[in-house]
Design a protein around this motif. Structure first.
Motif, short mmCIF file in Angstrom:
data_model
loop_
_atom_site.label_atom_id
_atom_site.label_comp_id
_atom_site.label_asym_id
_atom_site.label_seq_id
_atom_site.Cartn_x
_atom_site.Cartn_y
_atom_site.Cartn_z
N ASP A 33 1.30 13.86 35.49
CA ASP A 33 1.87 14.94 34.69
C ASP A 33 3.20 15.36 35.32
OD1 ASP A 33 2.49 17.44 33.50
OD2 ASP A 33 0.38 17.73 33.00
N SER A 34 4.31 15.00 34.65
CA SER A 34 5.63 15.32 35.21
C SER A 34 5.92 16.81 35.16
CB SER A 34 6.73 14.53 34.48
OG SER A 34 6.72 14.81 33.10
N GLN A 35 5.24 17.54 34.31
CA GLN A 35 5.42 19.00 34.28
C GLN A 35 4.86 19.63 35.55
OE1 GLN A 35 3.34 21.76 31.39
NE2 GLN A 35 5.43 21.92 30.60
N LEU A 36 3.70 19.15 35.99
CA LEU A 36 3.13 19.63 37.25
C LEU A 36 3.96 19.17 38.43
CD1 LEU A 36 -0.71 19.17 36.66
CD2 LEU A 36 0.63 21.28 36.53
N MET A 37 4.55 17.97 38.33
CA MET A 37 5.45 17.50 39.38
C MET A 37 6.63 18.45 39.52
SD MET A 37 5.73 13.37 38.93
CE MET A 37 6.85 13.17 40.33
N ALA A 38 7.17 18.89 38.40
CA ALA A 38 8.31 19.82 38.43
C ALA A 38 7.92 21.14 39.05
CB ALA A 38 8.84 20.03 37.02
N LYS A 39 6.70 21.59 38.77
CA LYS A 39 6.22 22.83 39.34
C LYS A 39 6.18 22.75 40.86
CE LYS A 39 2.38 26.12 38.83
NZ LYS A 39 1.05 26.35 38.21
N LEU A 40 5.85 21.56 41.38
CA LEU A 40 5.81 21.35 42.83
C LEU A 40 7.21 21.12 43.40
CD1 LEU A 40 4.27 20.74 45.49
CD2 LEU A 40 4.04 18.37 44.69
N ALA A 41 8.02 20.31 42.71
CA ALA A 41 9.31 19.88 43.25
C ALA A 41 10.40 20.93 43.13
CB ALA A 41 9.76 18.58 42.57
N VAL A 42 10.46 21.61 41.98
CA VAL A 42 11.51 22.62 41.75
C VAL A 42 10.87 23.88 41.19
CG1 VAL A 42 13.53 21.12 41.53
CG2 VAL A 42 12.00 21.38 39.58
N PRO A 43 10.13 24.61 42.01
CA PRO A 43 9.38 25.77 41.52
C PRO A 43 10.24 26.89 40.96
CG PRO A 43 9.41 25.71 43.93
CD PRO A 43 9.96 24.40 43.46
N GLN A 95 -1.83 13.17 43.33
CA GLN A 95 -2.82 13.76 42.43
C GLN A 95 -3.51 14.95 43.08
OE1 GLN A 95 -2.63 13.22 39.53
NE2 GLN A 95 -2.82 11.11 38.84
N GLN A 96 -3.73 14.91 44.37
CA GLN A 96 -4.33 16.05 45.06
C GLN A 96 -3.41 17.27 44.99
OE1 GLN A 96 -5.27 14.84 49.06
NE2 GLN A 96 -6.89 13.44 48.43
N GLU A 97 -2.11 17.04 45.20
CA GLU A 97 -1.16 18.14 45.14
C GLU A 97 -1.01 18.69 43.73
OE1 GLU A 97 0.32 19.81 47.59
OE2 GLU A 97 -0.88 18.58 48.95
N LEU A 98 -1.02 17.80 42.74
CA LEU A 98 -0.87 18.26 41.35
C LEU A 98 -2.11 19.03 40.90
CD1 LEU A 98 0.91 15.26 39.57
CD2 LEU A 98 1.88 17.23 40.79
N LYS A 99 -3.25 18.68 41.43
CA LYS A 99 -4.47 19.42 41.10
C LYS A 99 -4.34 20.87 41.60
CE LYS A 99 -8.28 17.20 41.41
NZ LYS A 99 -9.51 16.51 41.92
N LYS A 100 -3.71 21.04 42.76
CA LYS A 100 -3.48 22.39 43.29
C LYS A 100 -2.52 23.16 42.39
CE LYS A 100 -4.01 20.88 48.11
NZ LYS A 100 -3.30 20.71 49.41
N GLN A 101 -1.47 22.46 41.90
CA GLN A 101 -0.50 23.10 41.03
C GLN A 101 -1.14 23.53 39.71
OE1 GLN A 101 2.63 23.89 41.95
NE2 GLN A 101 2.11 23.01 43.95
N LYS A 102 -2.07 22.72 39.24
CA LYS A 102 -2.73 23.03 37.97
C LYS A 102 -3.58 24.27 38.08
CE LYS A 102 -5.53 20.77 34.41
NZ LYS A 102 -6.25 19.51 34.04
N SER A 103 -4.20 24.45 39.23
CA SER A 103 -5.11 25.59 39.41
C SER A 103 -4.39 26.85 39.89
CB SER A 103 -6.22 25.23 40.40
OG SER A 103 -5.67 24.89 41.67
N SER A 104 -3.13 26.72 40.28
CA SER A 104 -2.41 27.90 40.82
C SER A 104 -1.77 28.72 39.72
CB SER A 104 -1.35 27.43 41.80
OG SER A 104 -0.34 26.67 41.16
#
Length: 242
Positions: free
Chosen positions: A169-179, A233-242
């Protein structure tokens, strides 16, 4: 706007039987049986856990709505194939003939015509082409929780074998990379100075998302030290739940 509970009731008692009646003739056709066989027998290729040693298929859907569970359909699939060096090596754009009439506002938004959709192949043919195009790659979508969910719901509606692709999910990647940046596609394109193409065209959106994905992947690897698919995927799972 019809309330969602009324839309659900309308789908269950009125539209779902119509969908089944119109889909039923496809179930014994050669293309349908070929697709079932393809999905059941095509083995998953063991993909490298290294993010920089995978091929990716970045894709986008144009649909008649946001809820495939109540009968919304796919109108087009746009996709680009990226090699392990992040280069776009192939692309596809496939219109899909819908079962039910398409609302006028959706036609206006997507610049699709009733004539072009009526002449398009069925979901069976269009999805088979997409599967072959994306074979042995990891799917990427913005956001994947919409596009992949929509594909899986359509697969279920058409009574096809289960579909559970590897995806990012590139949207979750963006949440992690450029919050600090809005995670919608347009603000991200602007932030990374990515050339903007006509929106709400599946292939255009896939091309722009692919360029965005390259930028995000670079940040994820170089600034966050994440180089594996499982780690991401582990990091994106955290972003999804945050």
């Amino acid at each position: 706007m019809v309330p969602i509970d009324l839309q659900i009731l309308k789908y269950i008692f009125m539209e779902k039987p119509i969908y089944y009646f119109k889909m039923k003739p496809y179930f014994q056709t050669e293309p349908y049986l070929n697709l079932c066989e393809y999905m059941e027998k095509t083995p998953d290729k063991e993909l490298s856990n290294n993010l920089n040693q995978r091929e990716y298929t970045v894709f986008d859907l144009e649909t008649t709505g946001f809820l495939p569970e109540i009968g919304h359909e796919i109108l087009s699939i746009g996709a680009v194939r990226m090699d392990v060096k992040g280069r776009i090596i192939d692309e596809m754009h496939q219109l899909i003939k819908p079962i039910r009439p398409v609302p006028k506002d959706i036609l206006s938004l997507t610049n699709l015509s009733r004539e072009s959709l009526a002449a398009a192949p069925s979901f069976i043919d269009g999805f088979h082409r997409f599967l072959a195009f994306s074979e042995h790659s990891t799917l990427v979508a913005h956001p994947a929780h919409f596009d992949v969910r929509f594909l899986r719901a359509m697969v279920k509606r058409w009574k096809l074998p289960e579909y559970s692709p590897a995806c990012i999910d590139s949207q979750l990647m963006a949440k992690l990379a450029v919050p600090h940046v809005s995670h919608r596609l347009d603000p991200l394109l602007s932030h990374f100075n990515i050339h903007s193409l006509e929106r709400h065209h599946a292939l255009n959106d896939a091309v722009m998302t692919a360029e965005l994905f390259k930028e995000l992947l670079k940040i994820i690897c170089e600034e966050h030290g994440i180089y594996t698919y499982s780690g991401l995927q582990q990091e994106l799972k955290k972003q999804k739940s945050s």
